[in-house]
Design an enzyme around this catalytic site. Structure first.
Site, PDB file in Angstrom:
ATOM      1  N   LYS A  11       7.431  -2.613   8.956  1.00 22.85           N
ATOM      2  CA  LYS A  11       6.152  -2.829   9.638  1.00 22.85           C
ATOM      3  C   LYS A  11       6.367  -3.444  11.028  1.00 22.85           C
ATOM      4  O   LYS A  11       7.476  -3.910  11.358  1.00 22.85           O
ATOM      5  CB  LYS A  11       5.270  -3.722   8.760  1.00 22.85           C
ATOM      6  CG  LYS A  11       4.884  -3.071   7.428  1.00 22.85           C
ATOM      7  CD  LYS A  11       3.912  -3.958   6.633  1.00 22.85           C
ATOM      8  CE  LYS A  11       3.523  -3.319   5.326  1.00 22.85           C
ATOM      9  NZ  LYS A  11       2.503  -4.136   4.590  1.00 22.85           N
ATOM     10  N   PHE A  59      -9.540  -6.900   3.479  1.00 24.74           N
ATOM     11  CA  PHE A  59      -8.479  -7.007   4.490  1.00 24.74           C
ATOM     12  C   PHE A  59      -8.196  -5.684   5.203  1.00 24.74           C
ATOM     13  O   PHE A  59      -7.294  -5.616   6.032  1.00 24.74           O
ATOM     14  CB  PHE A  59      -7.192  -7.549   3.838  1.00 24.74           C
ATOM     15  CG  PHE A  59      -6.671  -6.739   2.668  1.00 24.74           C
ATOM     16  CD1 PHE A  59      -5.939  -5.576   2.853  1.00 24.74           C
ATOM     17  CD2 PHE A  59      -6.919  -7.150   1.360  1.00 24.74           C
ATOM     18  CE1 PHE A  59      -5.466  -4.827   1.782  1.00 24.74           C
ATOM     19  CE2 PHE A  59      -6.444  -6.410   0.271  1.00 24.74           C
ATOM     20  CZ  PHE A  59      -5.721  -5.247   0.489  1.00 24.74           C
ATOM     21  N   ARG A  87      11.082  -1.571  -4.412  1.00 24.64           N
ATOM     22  CA  ARG A  87      10.101  -2.646  -4.641  1.00 24.64           C
ATOM     23  C   ARG A  87      10.819  -3.960  -4.972  1.00 24.64           C
ATOM     24  O   ARG A  87      10.386  -5.038  -4.541  1.00 24.64           O
ATOM     25  CB  ARG A  87       9.155  -2.268  -5.787  1.00 24.64           C
ATOM     26  CG  ARG A  87       8.303  -1.037  -5.531  1.00 24.64           C
ATOM     27  CD  ARG A  87       7.169  -1.252  -4.572  1.00 24.64           C
ATOM     28  NE  ARG A  87       6.261  -2.311  -4.959  1.00 24.64           N
ATOM     29  CZ  ARG A  87       5.114  -2.582  -4.307  1.00 24.64           C
ATOM     30  NH1 ARG A  87       4.757  -1.867  -3.243  1.00 24.64           N
ATOM     31  NH2 ARG A  87       4.341  -3.556  -4.685  1.00 24.64           N
ATOM     32  N   ARG A 104      11.057  -9.582   1.941  1.00 22.96           N
ATOM     33  CA  ARG A 104       9.871 -10.343   2.358  1.00 22.96           C
ATOM     34  C   ARG A 104      10.152 -11.844   2.383  1.00 22.96           C
ATOM     35  O   ARG A 104       9.663 -12.549   3.274  1.00 22.96           O
ATOM     36  CB  ARG A 104       8.683  -9.992   1.464  1.00 22.96           C
ATOM     37  CG  ARG A 104       8.081  -8.632   1.840  1.00 22.96           C
ATOM     38  CD  ARG A 104       7.091  -8.145   0.824  1.00 22.96           C
ATOM     39  NE  ARG A 104       6.274  -7.048   1.325  1.00 22.96           N
ATOM     40  CZ  ARG A 104       5.539  -6.252   0.541  1.00 22.96           C
ATOM     41  NH1 ARG A 104       5.521  -6.444  -0.759  1.00 22.96           N
ATOM     42  NH2 ARG A 104       4.821  -5.277   1.067  1.00 22.96           N
ATOM     43  N   HIS A 117       6.624  -1.904   3.748  1.00 24.57           N
ATOM     44  CA  HIS A 117       5.818  -1.200   2.747  1.00 24.57           C
ATOM     45  C   HIS A 117       6.768  -0.410   1.867  1.00 24.57           C
ATOM     46  O   HIS A 117       7.782   0.113   2.357  1.00 24.57           O
ATOM     47  CB  HIS A 117       4.842  -0.222   3.413  1.00 24.57           C
ATOM     48  CG  HIS A 117       4.218   0.736   2.432  1.00 24.57           C
ATOM     49  ND1 HIS A 117       3.127   0.407   1.677  1.00 24.57           N
ATOM     50  CD2 HIS A 117       4.594   1.991   2.050  1.00 24.57           C
ATOM     51  CE1 HIS A 117       2.842   1.435   0.868  1.00 24.57           C
ATOM     52  NE2 HIS A 117       3.714   2.404   1.087  1.00 24.57           N
ATOM     53  N   GLU A 128       3.015   9.925  -0.143  1.00 22.78           N
ATOM     54  CA  GLU A 128       3.330   9.214   1.109  1.00 22.78           C
ATOM     55  C   GLU A 128       4.431   9.913   1.903  1.00 22.78           C
ATOM     56  O   GLU A 128       4.394   9.931   3.138  1.00 22.78           O
ATOM     57  CB  GLU A 128       3.702   7.763   0.790  1.00 22.78           C
ATOM     58  CG  GLU A 128       2.501   6.988   0.258  1.00 22.78           C
ATOM     59  CD  GLU A 128       2.812   5.550  -0.161  1.00 22.78           C
ATOM     60  OE1 GLU A 128       1.877   4.865  -0.604  1.00 22.78           O
ATOM     61  OE2 GLU A 128       3.985   5.112  -0.047  1.00 22.78           O
TER      62      GLU A 128
HETATM   63  N1  UDP Z   1      -2.706  -7.119   2.220  1.00 22.93           N
HETATM   64  C1  UDP Z   1      -3.313  -8.103   2.963  1.00 22.93           C
HETATM   65  N2  UDP Z   1      -4.017  -9.089   2.303  1.00 22.93           N
HETATM   66  C2  UDP Z   1      -4.107  -9.122   0.954  1.00 22.93           C
HETATM   67  C3  UDP Z   1      -3.466  -8.116   0.195  1.00 22.93           C
HETATM   68  C4  UDP Z   1      -2.768  -7.131   0.859  1.00 22.93           C
HETATM   69  O1  UDP Z   1      -3.241  -8.087   4.185  1.00 22.93           O
HETATM   70  O2  UDP Z   1      -4.749 -10.039   0.421  1.00 22.93           O
HETATM   71  C5  UDP Z   1      -1.963  -6.066   2.927  1.00 22.93           C
HETATM   72  C6  UDP Z   1      -0.468  -6.330   2.916  1.00 22.93           C
HETATM   73  O3  UDP Z   1       0.072  -5.918   4.175  1.00 22.93           O
HETATM   74  C7  UDP Z   1       0.023  -5.425   1.810  1.00 22.93           C
HETATM   75  C8  UDP Z   1      -0.912  -4.232   1.965  1.00 22.93           C
HETATM   76  O4  UDP Z   1      -2.160  -4.805   2.298  1.00 22.93           O
HETATM   77  O5  UDP Z   1       1.391  -5.098   1.977  1.00 22.93           O
HETATM   78  C9  UDP Z   1      -1.066  -3.372   0.741  1.00 22.93           C
HETATM   79  O6  UDP Z   1      -1.396  -4.190  -0.357  1.00 22.93           O
HETATM   80  P1  UDP Z   1      -0.737  -3.964  -1.787  1.00 22.93           P
HETATM   81  O7  UDP Z   1      -1.476  -4.818  -2.753  1.00 22.93           O
HETATM   82  O8  UDP Z   1      -0.667  -2.493  -2.049  1.00 22.93           O
HETATM   83  O9  UDP Z   1       0.735  -4.599  -1.619  1.00 22.93           O
HETATM   84  P2  UDP Z   1       2.192  -3.984  -1.475  1.00 22.93           P
HETATM   85  O10 UDP Z   1       2.243  -2.730  -2.304  1.00 22.93           O
HETATM   86  O11 UDP Z   1       2.419  -3.698  -0.009  1.00 22.93           O
HETATM   87  O12 UDP Z   1       3.111  -5.066  -1.977  1.00 22.93           O
END
Ligand code: UDP
Length: 141
Positions: A11, A59, A87, A104, A117, A128
């Protein structure tokens, strides 16, 4: 074990920190091969489309603004259990909760600027990958 493909996106926060190479090393040191890659400045429409599943979430607007705030590095990874492995290497969505030694935990500042991501299922990985890459851009090896 099955050879899978998944999408990884470095990102804008991590691209700006110049840690692309360090993140690639983690993939390569853990059995994930890069088989396609592109750096791209996402348009608002591209970011909204990619995260369409989150469009009702509070968000969403901030997420789209963040993902278009600078270039991202997008790659297709291939390897045994690639979806889950990526992951695992990423760590939890909130870097404060991410296990020590994950991408992270080491490179992200906050839940919204969280460095990477990764597809969360094989089904979403296929969707994707097709969102960002033509078949001709992928180099199986
Ligand atoms: N996100 C955010 N606030 C939140 C939850 C998610 O900004 O409270 C953003 C964050 O960048 C995250 C993305 O939305 O990576 C997608 O969320 P998801 O729950 O799918 O998490 P990921 O799969 O990226 O761990």
């Amino acid at each position: 074990m099955a050879i899978e493909r998944t999408i990884s996106i470095i990102k804008p926060d991590a691209v700006a920190k110049d840690v692309i190479g360090q993140i690639y090393s983690r993939f390569e040191n853990n059995g994930l091969k890069v088989i396609a890659a592109k750096m791209k400045q996402l348009s608002r429409a591209e970011a909204e489309g990619f995260y369409a599943v989150h469009k009702e979430r509070p968000f969403f607007a901030d997420l789209v603004a963040f993902m278009t705030s600078g270039p991202v590095m997008i790659q297709v990874l291939s390897g045994d259990n690639a979806v889950a492995k990526n992951r695992e290497l990423m760590g939890a969505t909130n870097p404060k909760e991410a296990a020590a030694g994950t991408i992270r935990a080491d490179f992200a500042e906050s839940i919204d600027a969280n460095a990477v991501h990764g597809s969360d299922s094989l089904e979403n990985a296929a969707i994707e990958i097709a969102y960002f890459f033509d078949d001709s851009e992928i180099c199986p090896r």
